[in-house]
Design a protein around this motif. Sequence first.
Motif, PDB file in Angstrom:
ATOM      1  N   PHE A  63      -0.133  -8.159 -11.793  1.00 19.38           N
ATOM      2  CA  PHE A  63       0.797  -7.031 -11.711  1.00 19.38           C
ATOM      3  C   PHE A  63       0.048  -5.700 -11.635  1.00 19.38           C
ATOM      4  CE2 PHE A  63       3.579 -10.285 -13.530  1.00 19.38           C
ATOM      5  CZ  PHE A  63       4.595 -10.237 -12.605  1.00 19.38           C
ATOM      6  N   SER A  64      -0.862  -5.622 -10.680  1.00 17.55           N
ATOM      7  CA  SER A  64      -1.630  -4.383 -10.523  1.00 17.55           C
ATOM      8  C   SER A  64      -1.460  -3.833  -9.117  1.00 17.55           C
ATOM      9  CB  SER A  64      -3.104  -4.634 -10.808  1.00 17.55           C
ATOM     10  OG  SER A  64      -3.649  -5.465  -9.817  1.00 17.55           O
ATOM     11  N   ASP A  65      -1.715  -2.536  -9.001  1.00 22.35           N
ATOM     12  CA  ASP A  65      -1.698  -1.855  -7.714  1.00 22.35           C
ATOM     13  C   ASP A  65      -3.130  -1.488  -7.356  1.00 22.35           C
ATOM     14  OD1 ASP A  65       1.107  -1.898  -7.484  1.00 22.35           O
ATOM     15  OD2 ASP A  65       1.289  -0.104  -8.717  1.00 22.35           O
ATOM     16  N   TYR A  66      -3.408  -1.433  -6.069  1.00 26.40           N
ATOM     17  CA  TYR A  66      -4.743  -1.082  -5.602  1.00 26.40           C
ATOM     18  C   TYR A  66      -4.574  -0.168  -4.396  1.00 26.40           C
ATOM     19  CZ  TYR A  66      -9.520  -1.710  -3.831  1.00 26.40           C
ATOM     20  OH  TYR A  66     -10.800  -1.514  -3.387  1.00 26.40           O
ATOM     21  N   ILE A  67      -5.249   0.962  -4.429  1.00 22.30           N
ATOM     22  CA  ILE A  67      -5.205   1.907  -3.313  1.00 22.30           C
ATOM     23  C   ILE A  67      -6.595   1.943  -2.697  1.00 22.30           C
ATOM     24  CG2 ILE A  67      -4.787   4.275  -2.581  1.00 22.30           C
ATOM     25  CD1 ILE A  67      -3.005   4.566  -5.100  1.00 22.30           C
ATOM     26  N   TYR A  68      -6.664   1.628  -1.409  1.00 26.03           N
ATOM     27  CA  TYR A  68      -7.936   1.647  -0.699  1.00 26.03           C
ATOM     28  C   TYR A  68      -7.973   2.875   0.196  1.00 26.03           C
ATOM     29  CZ  TYR A  68     -11.830   0.445   2.281  1.00 26.03           C
ATOM     30  OH  TYR A  68     -13.025   0.483   2.960  1.00 26.03           O
ATOM     31  N   ASN A  69      -8.971   3.723  -0.001  1.00 26.23           N
ATOM     32  CA  ASN A  69      -9.195   4.896   0.840  1.00 26.23           C
ATOM     33  C   ASN A  69     -10.316   4.573   1.823  1.00 26.23           C
ATOM     34  OD1 ASN A  69      -7.397   6.867  -0.435  1.00 26.23           O
ATOM     35  ND2 ASN A  69      -8.732   6.593  -2.209  1.00 26.23           N
ATOM     36  N   ALA A  70     -10.033   4.800   3.101  1.00 23.13           N
ATOM     37  CA  ALA A  70     -11.032   4.516   4.133  1.00 23.13           C
ATOM     38  C   ALA A  70     -12.265   5.384   3.921  1.00 23.13           C
ATOM     39  CB  ALA A  70     -10.444   4.759   5.514  1.00 23.13           C
ATOM     40  N   ARG A  71     -13.419   4.792   4.111  1.00 17.56           N
ATOM     41  CA  ARG A  71     -14.684   5.521   3.940  1.00 17.56           C
ATOM     42  C   ARG A  71     -15.070   6.291   5.197  1.00 17.56           C
ATOM     43  NH1 ARG A  71     -17.218   0.259   1.177  1.00 17.56           N
ATOM     44  NH2 ARG A  71     -16.268   0.552  -0.857  1.00 17.56           N
ATOM     45  N   ASN A  72     -14.484   5.894   6.319  1.00 18.56           N
ATOM     46  CA  ASN A  72     -14.801   6.523   7.604  1.00 18.56           C
ATOM     47  C   ASN A  72     -13.518   7.042   8.236  1.00 18.56           C
ATOM     48  OD1 ASN A  72     -17.731   5.610   7.835  1.00 18.56           O
ATOM     49  ND2 ASN A  72     -16.667   3.694   7.459  1.00 18.56           N
ATOM     50  N   GLU A  73     -13.639   8.043   9.084  1.00 11.85           N
ATOM     51  CA  GLU A  73     -12.466   8.612   9.758  1.00 11.85           C
ATOM     52  C   GLU A  73     -12.170   7.861  11.053  1.00 11.85           C
ATOM     53  OE1 GLU A  73     -12.688  12.798  10.360  1.00 11.85           O
ATOM     54  OE2 GLU A  73     -13.268  13.190   8.288  1.00 11.85           O
ATOM     55  N   GLY A  74     -10.873   7.766  11.395  1.00 15.07           N
ATOM     56  CA  GLY A  74     -10.455   7.176  12.666  1.00 15.07           C
ATOM     57  C   GLY A  74     -10.723   5.687  12.775  1.00 15.07           C
ATOM     58  N   VAL A  75     -10.560   4.946  11.697  1.00 14.56           N
ATOM     59  CA  VAL A  75     -10.809   3.497  11.718  1.00 14.56           C
ATOM     60  C   VAL A  75      -9.500   2.727  11.589  1.00 14.56           C
ATOM     61  CG1 VAL A  75     -13.139   3.653  10.784  1.00 14.56           C
ATOM     62  CG2 VAL A  75     -11.213   3.444   9.224  1.00 14.56           C
ATOM     63  N   ASP A  76      -9.520   1.497  12.072  1.00 14.85           N
ATOM     64  CA  ASP A  76      -8.438   0.553  11.824  1.00 14.85           C
ATOM     65  C   ASP A  76      -8.804  -0.226  10.568  1.00 14.85           C
ATOM     66  OD1 ASP A  76      -7.422   1.455  14.208  1.00 14.85           O
ATOM     67  OD2 ASP A  76      -7.936  -0.356  15.333  1.00 14.85           O
ATOM     68  N   ILE A  77      -7.841  -0.420   9.684  1.00 14.32           N
ATOM     69  CA  ILE A  77      -8.103  -1.159   8.451  1.00 14.32           C
ATOM     70  C   ILE A  77      -7.432  -2.524   8.552  1.00 14.32           C
ATOM     71  CG2 ILE A  77      -7.760  -1.220   5.956  1.00 14.32           C
ATOM     72  CD1 ILE A  77      -7.844   1.816   5.949  1.00 14.32           C
ATOM     73  N   VAL A  78      -8.216  -3.576   8.302  1.00 16.22           N
ATOM     74  CA  VAL A  78      -7.712  -4.943   8.316  1.00 16.22           C
ATOM     75  C   VAL A  78      -7.769  -5.474   6.891  1.00 16.22           C
ATOM     76  CG1 VAL A  78      -8.034  -7.284   9.203  1.00 16.22           C
ATOM     77  CG2 VAL A  78      -8.562  -5.319  10.647  1.00 16.22           C
TER      78      VAL A  78
END
Length: 134
Positions: A63-78
């Motif tokens: 029961f946790s939330d996780y926020i992933y911030n992209a390390r690079n600009e203009g990327v697609d996240i999979v």
Amino acid sequence: MAVRKKATEATEATEMAVEQLETVDTPAVEEVKEAPAPKAEKKAAVETAKGVVSETTHQLGIFSDYIYNARNEGVDIVVENLGYGDVYVHERGVAKVGDLTQRLTFGESRTFPATSKVYAASASQPVIQILELK
């Protein structure tokens, strides 16, 4: 002798009933084949189309939330679910556990094009892999 005679009659009656059941014609049963569920896109296909800039593996808590911030600009996240439970992912706002449109089961992946943040939530302890593709 009367008991043996009754037992023999009962056995003969049972055998006759079985013979009658065996001679009854049963209609042929047709096999119904279900269409296979669509499979999640393969990671290898995604990686060959674009280059992997960053790779992260994370195990979510119960029961946790996780926020992933992209390390690079203009990327697609999979985001790919590697197992141990379902994960719910969304690109806008907090992911909601139980929302089937956001759910990723074992082996499934989802691509978020040109995104800077991805939100994940779980009710178990799934392991997810996050790729940044450029």
